[in-house]
Design a protein around this motif. Sequence first.
Motif, PDB file in Angstrom:
ATOM      1  N   GLU A  19       0.835  -1.205   0.000  1.00  0.00           N
ATOM      2  CA  GLU A  19       0.000   0.000   0.000  1.00  0.00           C
ATOM      3  C   GLU A  19       0.869   1.254   0.000  1.00  0.00           C
ATOM      4  O   GLU A  19       0.599   2.203  -0.741  1.00  0.00           O
ATOM      5  CB  GLU A  19      -0.934   0.015   1.217  1.00  0.00           C
ATOM      6  N   LYS A  22       2.283   1.795  -3.457  1.00  0.00           N
ATOM      7  CA  LYS A  22       1.266   2.288  -4.399  1.00  0.00           C
ATOM      8  C   LYS A  22       0.949   3.758  -4.149  1.00  0.00           C
ATOM      9  O   LYS A  22       0.782   4.534  -5.088  1.00  0.00           O
ATOM     10  CB  LYS A  22      -0.015   1.453  -4.300  1.00  0.00           C
ATOM     11  N   ILE A  23       0.882   4.150  -2.880  1.00  0.00           N
ATOM     12  CA  ILE A  23       0.596   5.548  -2.560  1.00  0.00           C
ATOM     13  C   ILE A  23       1.765   6.430  -2.984  1.00  0.00           C
ATOM     14  O   ILE A  23       1.568   7.475  -3.602  1.00  0.00           O
ATOM     15  CB  ILE A  23       0.290   5.727  -1.056  1.00  0.00           C
ATOM     16  N   LYS A 112      -7.774   9.090  -4.865  1.00  0.00           N
ATOM     17  CA  LYS A 112      -7.675   7.664  -5.222  1.00  0.00           C
ATOM     18  C   LYS A 112      -7.135   6.809  -4.075  1.00  0.00           C
ATOM     19  O   LYS A 112      -7.214   5.583  -4.141  1.00  0.00           O
ATOM     20  CB  LYS A 112      -6.772   7.480  -6.438  1.00  0.00           C
ATOM     21  N   GLU A 115      -9.142   3.987  -2.600  1.00  0.00           N
ATOM     22  CA  GLU A 115      -9.259   2.752  -3.374  1.00  0.00           C
ATOM     23  C   GLU A 115      -8.084   1.806  -3.093  1.00  0.00           C
ATOM     24  O   GLU A 115      -8.211   0.594  -3.227  1.00  0.00           O
ATOM     25  CB  GLU A 115      -9.298   3.079  -4.876  1.00  0.00           C
ATOM     26  N   ILE A 116      -6.942   2.380  -2.694  1.00  0.00           N
ATOM     27  CA  ILE A 116      -5.735   1.589  -2.436  1.00  0.00           C
ATOM     28  C   ILE A 116      -5.726   1.057  -1.006  1.00  0.00           C
ATOM     29  O   ILE A 116      -5.351  -0.079  -0.750  1.00  0.00           O
ATOM     30  CB  ILE A 116      -4.472   2.450  -2.683  1.00  0.00           C
TER      31      ILE A 116
END
Length: 190
Positions: A19, A22-23, A112, A115-116
């Motif tokens: 996570e 991705k962030i 967004k 969503e992650i």
Amino acid sequence: MTELELYIHSSFGILEKKELSKISELFEYSKLKKGDFLLESGQKCNKLSFIQSGLLRMFALVDGNEITQWISTKGYFATDLASFVHEKSSRLAIHALVDTELYSISKENYDKIGEIVPQWHALEKQFIINCFITLEDRVFSHLSMSAEQRYQLFFENNKTLFNEVPLQYIASMLGMTPETFSRIRKNNIS
């Protein structure tokens, strides 16, 4: 973990490396030269920026005078939160006091994150609560402490800034005239 990932982890409590990765991919690296603006008053603030290195001053022009609201340092975020969240014109300007490296996330990409990270809204709420507590402490100090006490408290927690930032900006942030600040500083040095 990158420094950005470490800060996201410590500020928001996100534990999963996947996570965090991705962030952090949603952020874009940029540089500001000393004196460059990240945001000018009247613009819409469309990003939240993490300071990798450098110093940013957030200020507003009031009756022809620049009022420093805050000085953001390495390892902290900078934005005009009201403008960023509500997509309205900024009352603040943000400029670099020194050459500054940033990682910025756009409003679109910030939205967004939910969503992650499924628990994002609870984590974001806790972060905002911590920011609000900091703001409450600052307001309380302005209402309950003398200028000397505010100076001393700020100095104890931010000694290096006194050598890095023009002192009139610190005076403004503490709600003092440069003359009052100078007098207090002189008394504390003696």
